[in-house]
Design a protein around this motif. Sequence first.
Motif, PDB file in Angstrom:
ATOM      1  N   UNK A 187      -4.198  -3.231  -4.723  1.00 44.26           N
ATOM      2  CA  UNK A 187      -5.585  -3.689  -4.598  1.00 44.26           C
ATOM      3  C   UNK A 187      -6.397  -2.874  -3.593  1.00 44.26           C
ATOM      4  N   UNK A 188      -5.880  -1.719  -3.184  1.00 39.35           N
ATOM      5  CA  UNK A 188      -6.596  -0.861  -2.241  1.00 39.35           C
ATOM      6  C   UNK A 188      -6.549   0.589  -2.727  1.00 39.35           C
ATOM      7  N   UNK A 189      -7.364   1.425  -2.116  1.00 39.42           N
ATOM      8  CA  UNK A 189      -7.323   2.860  -2.450  1.00 39.42           C
ATOM      9  C   UNK A 189      -5.962   3.461  -2.110  1.00 39.42           C
ATOM     10  N   UNK A 190      -5.390   3.044  -0.985  1.00 36.96           N
ATOM     11  CA  UNK A 190      -4.072   3.557  -0.602  1.00 36.96           C
ATOM     12  C   UNK A 190      -3.034   3.178  -1.645  1.00 36.96           C
ATOM     13  N   UNK A 191      -3.106   1.945  -2.129  1.00 36.77           N
ATOM     14  CA  UNK A 191      -2.148   1.498  -3.146  1.00 36.77           C
ATOM     15  C   UNK A 191      -2.334   2.256  -4.448  1.00 36.77           C
ATOM     16  N   UNK A 192      -3.577   2.529  -4.821  1.00 33.93           N
ATOM     17  CA  UNK A 192      -3.822   3.309  -6.039  1.00 33.93           C
ATOM     18  C   UNK A 192      -3.207   4.702  -5.904  1.00 33.93           C
ATOM     19  N   UNK A 193      -3.393   5.309  -4.753  1.00 35.84           N
ATOM     20  CA  UNK A 193      -2.840   6.649  -4.528  1.00 35.84           C
ATOM     21  C   UNK A 193      -1.311   6.634  -4.565  1.00 35.84           C
ATOM     22  N   UNK A 194      -0.725   5.519  -4.144  1.00 39.06           N
ATOM     23  CA  UNK A 194       0.739   5.425  -4.053  1.00 39.06           C
ATOM     24  C   UNK A 194       1.356   4.645  -5.212  1.00 39.06           C
ATOM     25  N   UNK A 195       0.581   4.355  -6.249  1.00 34.84           N
ATOM     26  CA  UNK A 195       1.048   3.467  -7.318  1.00 34.84           C
ATOM     27  C   UNK A 195       2.356   3.939  -7.944  1.00 34.84           C
ATOM     28  N   UNK A 196       2.468   5.222  -8.227  1.00 34.03           N
ATOM     29  CA  UNK A 196       3.697   5.724  -8.842  1.00 34.03           C
ATOM     30  C   UNK A 196       4.885   5.580  -7.902  1.00 34.03           C
ATOM     31  N   UNK A 197       4.665   5.870  -6.614  1.00 30.66           N
ATOM     32  CA  UNK A 197       5.748   5.737  -5.643  1.00 30.66           C
ATOM     33  C   UNK A 197       6.171   4.277  -5.496  1.00 30.66           C
ATOM     34  N   UNK A 198       5.204   3.365  -5.507  1.00 30.43           N
ATOM     35  CA  UNK A 198       5.511   1.938  -5.414  1.00 30.43           C
ATOM     36  C   UNK A 198       6.357   1.502  -6.604  1.00 30.43           C
ATOM     37  N   UNK A 199       5.966   1.944  -7.798  1.00 33.84           N
ATOM     38  CA  UNK A 199       6.671   1.528  -9.011  1.00 33.84           C
ATOM     39  C   UNK A 199       8.057   2.148  -9.123  1.00 33.84           C
ATOM     40  N   UNK A 200       8.287   3.239  -8.417  1.00 26.50           N
ATOM     41  CA  UNK A 200       9.609   3.871  -8.462  1.00 26.50           C
ATOM     42  C   UNK A 200      10.631   3.144  -7.582  1.00 26.50           C
ATOM     43  N   UNK A 201      10.175   2.261  -6.715  1.00 31.33           N
ATOM     44  CA  UNK A 201      11.094   1.583  -5.797  1.00 31.33           C
ATOM     45  C   UNK A 201      11.989   0.641  -6.593  1.00 31.33           C
ATOM     46  N   UNK A 202      13.287   0.822  -6.459  1.00 32.76           N
ATOM     47  CA  UNK A 202      14.232  -0.038  -7.151  1.00 32.76           C
ATOM     48  C   UNK A 202      14.177  -1.437  -6.542  1.00 32.76           C
ATOM     49  N   UNK A 203      14.069  -2.425  -7.403  1.00 33.13           N
ATOM     50  CA  UNK A 203      13.925  -3.794  -6.930  1.00 33.13           C
ATOM     51  C   UNK A 203      12.526  -4.332  -7.098  1.00 33.13           C
ATOM     52  N   UNK A 224       0.788  -1.227   0.000  1.00 27.90           N
ATOM     53  CA  UNK A 224       0.000   0.000   0.000  1.00 27.90           C
ATOM     54  C   UNK A 224       0.823   1.282   0.000  1.00 27.90           C
ATOM     55  N   UNK A 225       2.147   1.146   0.027  1.00 25.61           N
ATOM     56  CA  UNK A 225       2.985   2.338   0.124  1.00 25.61           C
ATOM     57  C   UNK A 225       4.378   2.024  -0.402  1.00 25.61           C
ATOM     58  N   UNK A 226       5.158   3.067  -0.594  1.00 28.99           N
ATOM     59  CA  UNK A 226       6.547   2.881  -0.998  1.00 28.99           C
ATOM     60  C   UNK A 226       7.319   2.126   0.067  1.00 28.99           C
ATOM     61  N   UNK A 227       7.003   2.347   1.329  1.00 28.84           N
ATOM     62  CA  UNK A 227       7.722   1.644   2.392  1.00 28.84           C
ATOM     63  C   UNK A 227       7.408   0.150   2.369  1.00 28.84           C
ATOM     64  N   UNK A 228       6.169  -0.212   2.057  1.00 29.52           N
ATOM     65  CA  UNK A 228       5.833  -1.626   1.893  1.00 29.52           C
ATOM     66  C   UNK A 228       6.645  -2.225   0.738  1.00 29.52           C
ATOM     67  N   UNK A 229       6.718  -1.480  -0.360  1.00 29.68           N
ATOM     68  CA  UNK A 229       7.460  -1.950  -1.534  1.00 29.68           C
ATOM     69  C   UNK A 229       8.943  -2.092  -1.220  1.00 29.68           C
ATOM     70  N   UNK A 230       9.475  -1.174  -0.446  1.00 33.72           N
ATOM     71  CA  UNK A 230      10.888  -1.253  -0.063  1.00 33.72           C
ATOM     72  C   UNK A 230      11.155  -2.487   0.792  1.00 33.72           C
ATOM     73  N   UNK A 231      10.207  -2.833   1.675  1.00 31.58           N
ATOM     74  CA  UNK A 231      10.367  -4.031   2.504  1.00 31.58           C
ATOM     75  C   UNK A 231      10.376  -5.281   1.632  1.00 31.58           C
ATOM     76  N   UNK A 232       9.535  -5.313   0.603  1.00 32.99           N
ATOM     77  CA  UNK A 232       9.520  -6.438  -0.329  1.00 32.99           C
ATOM     78  C   UNK A 232      10.842  -6.534  -1.085  1.00 32.99           C
ATOM     79  N   UNK A 233      11.321  -5.418  -1.582  1.00 36.85           N
ATOM     80  CA  UNK A 233      12.584  -5.412  -2.328  1.00 36.85           C
ATOM     81  C   UNK A 233      13.748  -5.848  -1.438  1.00 36.85           C
ATOM     82  N   UNK A 234      13.770  -5.401  -0.198  1.00 34.69           N
ATOM     83  CA  UNK A 234      14.843  -5.793   0.719  1.00 34.69           C
ATOM     84  C   UNK A 234      14.881  -7.302   0.931  1.00 34.69           C
TER      85      UNK A 234
END
Length: 264
Positions: free
Chosen positions: A155-171, A102-112
């Motif tokens: 799959x949530x409103x928060x994720x839609x709002x953060x979609x660009x930030x999520x996709x910018x996460x390297x990894x 739902x956020x860039x921080x979630x995406x960063x945790x996945x990439x890590x």
Amino acid sequence: MSGATAIDGFATRIRRGEGGLISAWIGIPDPLFVNHLAQEDFDAIVLDMQHGVWDIGTAAVGIGQGRLAGKPVLARIPVGDFPSASRLLDVGASGIIAPMINSASDAEALAKATKYPPLGERSWGPTLALNHTGLTANEYLMSANEQTVAIAMIETRAALDAADEIMRVEGIDGIFIGPSDLSIALSDGAKVAPDTAEVDGVLKHLIARCRAHGKFACVFGSNGERAGQLLRMGFDFVIAGADTQQLRSGAASAIAAARRVQSS
């Protein structure tokens, strides 16, 4: 394409967008079920560990059964279970799908959890992965970040709002859209309606954002016909219905055929 090439080249194919890929989706925790479905013309297999009932042990054997049949196997982990993401890659998974990013921080945790340094912090221990690939330890270390994929579910409103930030996460290699949860979010919990014009509008928007960020786009299709529509829409990787739906549909079709002949 040989089985080894299909498996080891999967990440390259999906990143390049080399034609629409169709995957099986399996929640029944039986590795032999993986082998049976892998005989069909699927491009990949996904083990659903979020709503299915796989554990690490059965998933490890399921991944092996898929590889034995020449198919790459990905796993959808439970929400926030990033330690399992690393373990699944260690036993030979070709990719990880993580729900509720739902956020860039979630995406960063996945990439890590899924990428070795310098992209992430994946710990060393690719036990079965070395056996499956036949690579030396250093060869695997140098290639693993490219030969496996980390996929964030939106799959949530928060994720839609953060979609660009999520996709910018390297990894983060691509996104996976869950239309059912998305429809629940868009309706504020009023309905499950994944195959509607409203959801389609969001799907098309997210495909466009993937193209802008150089990421691939994946989605769950409720059945084969819907999967075809989603491929035509521009998705790179689609699910053509879940194992339980296919199993019951096949059984219902056989029963109906038998009754039809009986009464003719």
